[in-house]
Scaffold this motif. Structure first.
Motif, PDB file in Angstrom:
ATOM      1  N   ALA A   2       0.840  -1.202   0.000  1.00 15.25           N
ATOM      2  CA  ALA A   2       0.000   0.000   0.000  1.00 15.25           C
ATOM      3  C   ALA A   2       0.876   1.255   0.000  1.00 15.25           C
ATOM      4  O   ALA A   2       2.010   1.225   0.483  1.00 15.25           O
ATOM      5  N   PRO A   3       0.361   2.343  -0.541  1.00 16.75           N
ATOM      6  CA  PRO A   3       1.123   3.600  -0.525  1.00 16.75           C
ATOM      7  C   PRO A   3       1.417   4.059   0.908  1.00 16.75           C
ATOM      8  O   PRO A   3       0.750   3.653   1.855  1.00 16.75           O
ATOM      9  N   ILE A   4       2.407   4.928   1.016  1.00 18.16           N
ATOM     10  CA  ILE A   4       2.820   5.495   2.299  1.00 18.16           C
ATOM     11  C   ILE A   4       2.392   6.955   2.331  1.00 18.16           C
ATOM     12  O   ILE A   4       2.700   7.716   1.415  1.00 18.16           O
ATOM     13  N   GLU A   5       1.659   7.337   3.374  1.00 18.48           N
ATOM     14  CA  GLU A   5       1.343   8.747   3.602  1.00 18.48           C
ATOM     15  C   GLU A   5       2.221   9.247   4.730  1.00 18.48           C
ATOM     16  O   GLU A   5       2.354   8.602   5.763  1.00 18.48           O
ATOM     17  N   ARG A   6       2.788  10.412   4.508  1.00 19.05           N
ATOM     18  CA  ARG A   6       3.727  11.001   5.467  1.00 19.05           C
ATOM     19  C   ARG A   6       3.229  12.393   5.822  1.00 19.05           C
ATOM     20  O   ARG A   6       2.913  13.192   4.954  1.00 19.05           O
ATOM     21  N   ILE A  40       6.922  11.165  -6.432  1.00 18.27           N
ATOM     22  CA  ILE A  40       6.035  11.552  -5.336  1.00 18.27           C
ATOM     23  C   ILE A  40       4.613  11.496  -5.879  1.00 18.27           C
ATOM     24  O   ILE A  40       4.286  12.168  -6.860  1.00 18.27           O
ATOM     25  N   LEU A  41       3.767  10.686  -5.270  1.00 12.83           N
ATOM     26  CA  LEU A  41       2.405  10.507  -5.758  1.00 12.83           C
ATOM     27  C   LEU A  41       1.536  11.734  -5.511  1.00 12.83           C
ATOM     28  O   LEU A  41       0.599  11.990  -6.259  1.00 12.83           O
ATOM     29  N   GLY A  42       1.829  12.463  -4.445  1.00 10.70           N
ATOM     30  CA  GLY A  42       1.047  13.650  -4.132  1.00 10.70           C
ATOM     31  C   GLY A  42       1.674  14.411  -2.992  1.00 10.70           C
ATOM     32  O   GLY A  42       2.397  13.843  -2.173  1.00 10.70           O
ATOM     33  N   PHE A  65       3.809   8.467  -1.091  1.00 15.77           N
ATOM     34  CA  PHE A  65       4.798   7.711  -1.848  1.00 15.77           C
ATOM     35  C   PHE A  65       4.235   6.330  -2.171  1.00 15.77           C
ATOM     36  O   PHE A  65       3.448   5.781  -1.402  1.00 15.77           O
ATOM     37  N   ALA A  66       4.674   5.755  -3.269  1.00 17.63           N
ATOM     38  CA  ALA A  66       4.210   4.425  -3.665  1.00 17.63           C
ATOM     39  C   ALA A  66       4.748   3.341  -2.747  1.00 17.63           C
ATOM     40  O   ALA A  66       4.119   2.294  -2.579  1.00 17.63           O
ATOM     41  N   GLU A 101       2.500   6.326   7.591  1.00 19.71           N
ATOM     42  CA  GLU A 101       1.757   5.094   7.732  1.00 19.71           C
ATOM     43  C   GLU A 101       1.428   4.529   6.364  1.00 19.71           C
ATOM     44  O   GLU A 101       1.392   5.273   5.368  1.00 19.71           O
ATOM     45  N   SER A 102       1.212   3.258   6.315  1.00 18.35           N
ATOM     46  CA  SER A 102       0.750   2.617   5.105  1.00 18.35           C
ATOM     47  C   SER A 102      -0.759   2.789   5.053  1.00 18.35           C
ATOM     48  O   SER A 102      -1.449   2.616   6.055  1.00 18.35           O
ATOM     49  N   VAL A 103      -1.273   3.196   3.897  1.00 15.91           N
ATOM     50  CA  VAL A 103      -2.707   3.454   3.781  1.00 15.91           C
ATOM     51  C   VAL A 103      -3.349   2.461   2.826  1.00 15.91           C
ATOM     52  O   VAL A 103      -2.718   1.936   1.923  1.00 15.91           O
ATOM     53  N   LEU A 104      -4.577   2.200   3.073  1.00 10.77           N
ATOM     54  CA  LEU A 104      -5.321   1.268   2.211  1.00 10.77           C
ATOM     55  C   LEU A 104      -6.060   2.016   1.140  1.00 10.77           C
ATOM     56  O   LEU A 104      -6.431   3.099   1.231  1.00 10.77           O
TER      57      LEU A 104
END
Length: 104
Positions: A2-6, A40-42, A65-66, A101-104
């Motif tokens: 899953a992508p990572i949100e920071r 960078i995804l966003g 991030f992916a 964190e890893s996001v779903l």
């Protein structure tokens, strides 16, 4: 994976300095490359609302991030992030706070 949100929180007292950092984030999004490609995804950055729960943090940033590998590249090798850190380093107060964190 899953992508990572920071989430990164900064304490920057001066509004002009916060605006400089926000401008540098715009540059970062356009210039951050890994293997010659954007990775960078966003990214979203802005002034925090005045509130006692903010504990003095005045600027909030969310990057996506992916993979963990991409986030680690961002922290250690990305030239665009190094340029951002040079701007932030001269204006931030105290230490910044980052969590991810890893996001779903």
């Amino acid at each position: 994976m899953a992508p990572i949100e920071r989430i990164t929180l900064f304490k920057i007292a001066n509004e002009e300095d916060r605006n400089r950092v926000l401008e540098q984030y715009k540059v970062l999004v356009k210039t951050a490359l890994k293997d010659g490609k954007p990775y960078i995804l966003g990214a979203a950055a802005g002034h925090s609302f005045p509130d006692p729960r903010n504990k003095g943090y005045t600027l909030s940033v969310k990057t996506r991030f992916a993979s963990m590998e991409d986030m680690q590249y961002y922290d250690t090798e990305c030239e665009a992030h190094k340029a951002l850190k040079a701007v932030v380093g001269s204006v931030k107060e105290d230490i910044l706070t980052t969590f991810f964190e890893s996001v779903l």
